[in-house]
Design a protein around this motif. Structure first.
Motif, PDB file in Angstrom:
ATOM      1  N   LYS A   1       0.788   2.769 -20.173  1.00 30.93           N
ATOM      2  CA  LYS A   1       0.367   1.563 -19.167  1.00 30.93           C
ATOM      3  C   LYS A   1      -1.030   1.380 -19.357  1.00 30.93           C
ATOM      4  N   GLU A   2      -1.911   2.254 -19.368  1.00 33.42           N
ATOM      5  CA  GLU A   2      -3.356   2.333 -19.555  1.00 33.42           C
ATOM      6  C   GLU A   2      -3.814   1.592 -20.705  1.00 33.42           C
ATOM      7  N   HIS A   3      -3.227   1.982 -21.780  1.00 36.06           N
ATOM      8  CA  HIS A   3      -3.306   1.560 -23.177  1.00 36.06           C
ATOM      9  C   HIS A   3      -3.148   0.031 -23.185  1.00 36.06           C
ATOM     10  N   ILE A   4      -2.134  -0.350 -22.541  1.00 30.41           N
ATOM     11  CA  ILE A   4      -1.706  -1.741 -22.682  1.00 30.41           C
ATOM     12  C   ILE A   4      -2.888  -2.418 -21.744  1.00 30.41           C
ATOM     13  N   LYS A   5      -3.105  -1.907 -20.736  1.00 38.03           N
ATOM     14  CA  LYS A   5      -4.253  -2.687 -19.835  1.00 38.03           C
ATOM     15  C   LYS A   5      -5.589  -2.782 -20.499  1.00 38.03           C
ATOM     16  N   ALA A   6      -5.932  -1.558 -21.291  1.00 36.85           N
ATOM     17  CA  ALA A   6      -7.223  -1.595 -22.107  1.00 36.85           C
ATOM     18  C   ALA A   6      -7.208  -2.509 -23.162  1.00 36.85           C
ATOM     19  N   CYS A   7      -5.784  -2.814 -23.656  1.00 39.94           N
ATOM     20  CA  CYS A   7      -5.818  -3.928 -25.055  1.00 39.94           C
ATOM     21  C   CYS A   7      -6.025  -5.125 -24.358  1.00 39.94           C
ATOM     22  N   GLU A   8      -5.485  -5.313 -23.066  1.00 40.15           N
ATOM     23  CA  GLU A   8      -5.694  -6.704 -22.489  1.00 40.15           C
ATOM     24  C   GLU A   8      -7.258  -6.913 -22.151  1.00 40.15           C
ATOM     25  N   VAL A   9      -7.817  -5.791 -21.583  1.00 38.18           N
ATOM     26  CA  VAL A   9      -9.190  -5.976 -21.271  1.00 38.18           C
ATOM     27  C   VAL A   9     -10.188  -6.274 -22.474  1.00 38.18           C
ATOM     28  N   PHE A  10      -9.709  -5.521 -23.407  1.00 36.61           N
ATOM     29  CA  PHE A  10     -10.427  -5.494 -24.589  1.00 36.61           C
ATOM     30  C   PHE A  10     -10.396  -6.832 -25.566  1.00 36.61           C
ATOM     31  N   GLU A  11      -9.300  -7.397 -25.527  1.00 42.17           N
ATOM     32  CA  GLU A  11      -8.829  -8.603 -26.142  1.00 42.17           C
ATOM     33  C   GLU A  11      -9.520  -9.688 -25.281  1.00 42.17           C
ATOM     34  N   LYS A  12      -9.678  -9.837 -23.969  1.00 40.43           N
ATOM     35  CA  LYS A  12     -10.276 -10.797 -23.180  1.00 40.43           C
ATOM     36  C   LYS A  12     -11.791 -10.789 -23.541  1.00 40.43           C
ATOM     37  N   GLN A  13     -12.350  -9.569 -23.769  1.00 38.70           N
ATOM     38  CA  GLN A  13     -13.764  -9.392 -23.886  1.00 38.70           C
ATOM     39  C   GLN A  13     -13.897  -9.885 -25.354  1.00 38.70           C
ATOM     40  N   ALA A  14     -13.154  -9.579 -26.115  1.00 41.21           N
ATOM     41  CA  ALA A  14     -13.368 -10.276 -27.563  1.00 41.21           C
ATOM     42  C   ALA A  14     -13.126 -11.937 -27.308  1.00 41.21           C
ATOM     43  N   ALA A  15     -12.190 -12.322 -26.812  1.00 45.21           N
ATOM     44  CA  ALA A  15     -12.234 -13.860 -26.753  1.00 45.21           C
ATOM     45  C   ALA A  15     -13.606 -14.407 -25.927  1.00 45.21           C
ATOM     46  N   ASP A  16     -13.969 -13.831 -25.030  1.00 44.56           N
ATOM     47  CA  ASP A  16     -14.939 -14.036 -24.132  1.00 44.56           C
ATOM     48  C   ASP A  16     -16.217 -14.071 -25.269  1.00 44.56           C
ATOM     49  N   ARG A  17     -16.534 -13.195 -25.976  1.00 49.41           N
ATOM     50  CA  ARG A  17     -17.574 -13.040 -26.686  1.00 49.41           C
ATOM     51  C   ARG A  17     -17.418 -14.185 -27.703  1.00 49.41           C
ATOM     52  N   ILE A  18     -16.336 -14.344 -28.358  1.00 44.68           N
ATOM     53  CA  ILE A  18     -16.286 -15.422 -29.395  1.00 44.68           C
ATOM     54  C   ILE A  18     -16.642 -17.025 -28.589  1.00 44.68           C
ATOM     55  N   ASN A  19     -16.089 -17.126 -27.739  1.00 45.56           N
ATOM     56  CA  ASN A  19     -16.245 -18.233 -27.098  1.00 45.56           C
ATOM     57  C   ASN A  19     -17.786 -18.369 -26.574  1.00 45.56           C
ATOM     58  N   PHE A  20     -18.596 -17.155 -26.016  1.00 47.14           N
ATOM     59  CA  PHE A  20     -19.799 -17.290 -25.651  1.00 47.14           C
ATOM     60  C   PHE A  20     -20.844 -17.477 -26.612  1.00 47.14           C
ATOM     61  N   ILE A  21     -20.543 -16.916 -27.833  1.00 45.46           N
ATOM     62  CA  ILE A  21     -21.264 -17.071 -29.224  1.00 45.46           C
ATOM     63  C   ILE A  21     -21.090 -18.610 -29.562  1.00 45.46           C
ATOM     64  N   ARG A  22     -19.976 -19.201 -29.729  1.00 45.25           N
ATOM     65  CA  ARG A  22     -19.706 -20.245 -30.082  1.00 45.25           C
ATOM     66  C   ARG A  22     -20.315 -21.506 -29.318  1.00 45.25           C
ATOM     67  N   ASN A  23     -20.353 -21.106 -27.806  1.00 44.80           N
ATOM     68  CA  ASN A  23     -21.100 -22.110 -26.710  1.00 44.80           C
ATOM     69  C   ASN A  23     -22.532 -21.886 -26.999  1.00 44.80           C
ATOM     70  N   THR A  24     -23.158 -20.846 -27.460  1.00 45.14           N
ATOM     71  CA  THR A  24     -24.587 -20.469 -27.566  1.00 45.14           C
ATOM     72  C   THR A  24     -24.969 -21.459 -28.800  1.00 45.14           C
ATOM     73  N   ILE A  25     -24.260 -21.265 -29.712  1.00 47.22           N
ATOM     74  CA  ILE A  25     -24.628 -22.063 -31.027  1.00 47.22           C
ATOM     75  C   ILE A  25     -24.619 -23.311 -30.932  1.00 47.22           C
ATOM     76  N   TRP A  26     -23.620 -24.035 -30.051  1.00 48.54           N
ATOM     77  CA  TRP A  26     -23.442 -25.503 -29.892  1.00 48.54           C
ATOM     78  C   TRP A  26     -24.568 -25.707 -28.954  1.00 48.54           C
ATOM     79  N   THR A  27     -24.914 -25.053 -27.775  1.00 47.88           N
ATOM     80  CA  THR A  27     -26.203 -25.245 -27.188  1.00 47.88           C
ATOM     81  C   THR A  27     -27.627 -25.471 -28.022  1.00 47.88           C
ATOM     82  N   HIS A  28     -27.463 -24.355 -28.828  1.00 49.18           N
ATOM     83  CA  HIS A  28     -28.823 -24.432 -29.744  1.00 49.18           C
ATOM     84  C   HIS A  28     -28.757 -25.533 -30.458  1.00 49.18           C
ATOM     85  N   LEU A  29     -27.871 -25.993 -31.166  1.00 48.82           N
ATOM     86  CA  LEU A  29     -27.750 -27.116 -32.079  1.00 48.82           C
ATOM     87  C   LEU A  29     -28.083 -28.367 -31.389  1.00 48.82           C
TER      88      LEU A  29
END
Length: 325
Positions: free
Chosen positions: A208-236
């Motif tokens: 159960k904890e592994h599944i929860k961790a995977c979900e949290v880590f996946e959200k973190q990865a998605a948030d990071r990709i989105n944040f970097i993309r938006n940051t570059i967009w703002t930069h441009l």
């Protein structure tokens, strides 16, 4: 198309193996490194923009058309002023870029803290699971050995019961030993079963904890990709807006140049600096004896005969001359 998720594809058949979890953690570490690299890139670009702004500001203070006047002077003044404005615009862009870097640093640190707590929990679960599995395997080996001992003791009793009566004492001992082996085997079985049940509970909790961790880590990865993309967009967007602002400032200079009137500037100079509208009178020849003043006689202009229309004179002709009066 079915979406793929961390929780479905990072398992292993080995209960103690953490290879799937380790792959996710490595991916997150690489993502953290990417964030830092983007931070450094934008920070370097901000430094370039700031240096360029300072250089432009210094250039705008240099003399440019100091002695010029009227409409061209106004255009040159606007040209210098807008250069200063372009400089300030680049400085604002540099500051905005640094703000974006600061936001990214805060985002990265926030993710780092959230991950740290979760990773510590998962590490503790992995250790607990491995320890319990080790105990379970030890209890299994003990149980198996006790079962073997019990079987051997029972076989000894069977062999002893076929002997003579004076062996009753030995048989009694064999029976007692067999009974104790049975008790030991039953106790080992109880411990083994209990250990397996404990491991099952730990395994369930870990799953159960592994599944929860995977979900949290996946959200973190998605948030990071989105944040970097938006940051570059703002930069441009900042760079594009800078180009628009610069062009608007340049357009002001162009409009000023359109109002620059060549004839008006010439006339302005004439009216402002004119020294007189009459040229000096010719210097007259004054005869010392008669006192007569005679205007100077200028020689007629030199005329050369064109070879296509006139015959060249013989150089031996005594009356030859290139000058005719």
């Amino acid at each position: 198309m079915k979406m793929l998720h961390f929780k479905d594809f990072f398992w292993s058949s080995d209960l103690t193996c953490t290879s799937g979890y380790d792959v996710i953690i490595q991916y997150l570490n690489d993502g953290k490194r990417t964030c830092k690299e983007v931070e450094e890139f934008i920070r370097a670009r901000a430094s370039i923009e700031e240096k360029y702004a300072k250089d432009l500001l210094g250039l705008s203070k240099k003399v440019c058309g100091h002695n010029e006047m009227n409409t061209l002077k106004r255009s040159l003044d606007i040209f210098k002023l807008q250069t200063e404005h372009v400089s300030l615009s680049h400085l604002r862009v540099a500051n905005s870029m640094r703000e974006e870097v600061k936001k990214m640093e805060e985002f990265r640190e926030k993710q780092k803290e959230a991950r740290k707590k979760l990773e510590q929990q998962m590490e503790a679960l992995h250790k607990h699971k491995s320890t319990q599995l080790k105990r379970t395997m030890e209890s299994k080996r003990t149980y198996e050995q006790k079962c073997i001992d019990k079987e051997e003791a029972e076989q000894n009793v069977n062999r002893g019961s076929s002997g003579t009566k004076h062996m009753d004492k030995v048989l009694f001992k064999l029976c007692a030993k067999a009974q104790q082996a049975k008790v030991n085997a039953e106790e080992a079985d109880r411990i083994y079963r209990q250990s397996v049940m404990s491991l099952a509970k730990i395994r369930d909790h870990w799953l159960k904890e592994h599944i929860k961790a995977c979900e949290v880590f996946e959200k973190q990865a998605a948030d990071r990709i989105n944040f970097i993309r938006n940051t570059i967009w703002t930069h441009l967007n900042l760079l594009s807006q800078q180009c628009v602002s610069t062009d608007e400032l340049n357009e002001d200079v162009r409009k000023s140049l359109e109002r620059c009137d060549i004839q008006e500037d010439i006339e302005h100079f004439v009216k402002l600096r004119r020294t007189g509208d009459k040229p000096p009178a010719p210097v007259l020849y004054e005869n010392f004896y008669s006192g007569q003043r005679v205007p100077p006689q200028l020689p007629p202009p030199l005329i050369r005969a064109h070879p296509s229309t006139h015959q060249a004179a013989d150089v031996q002709d005594e009356g030859y001359s290139v000058v005719h009066f």
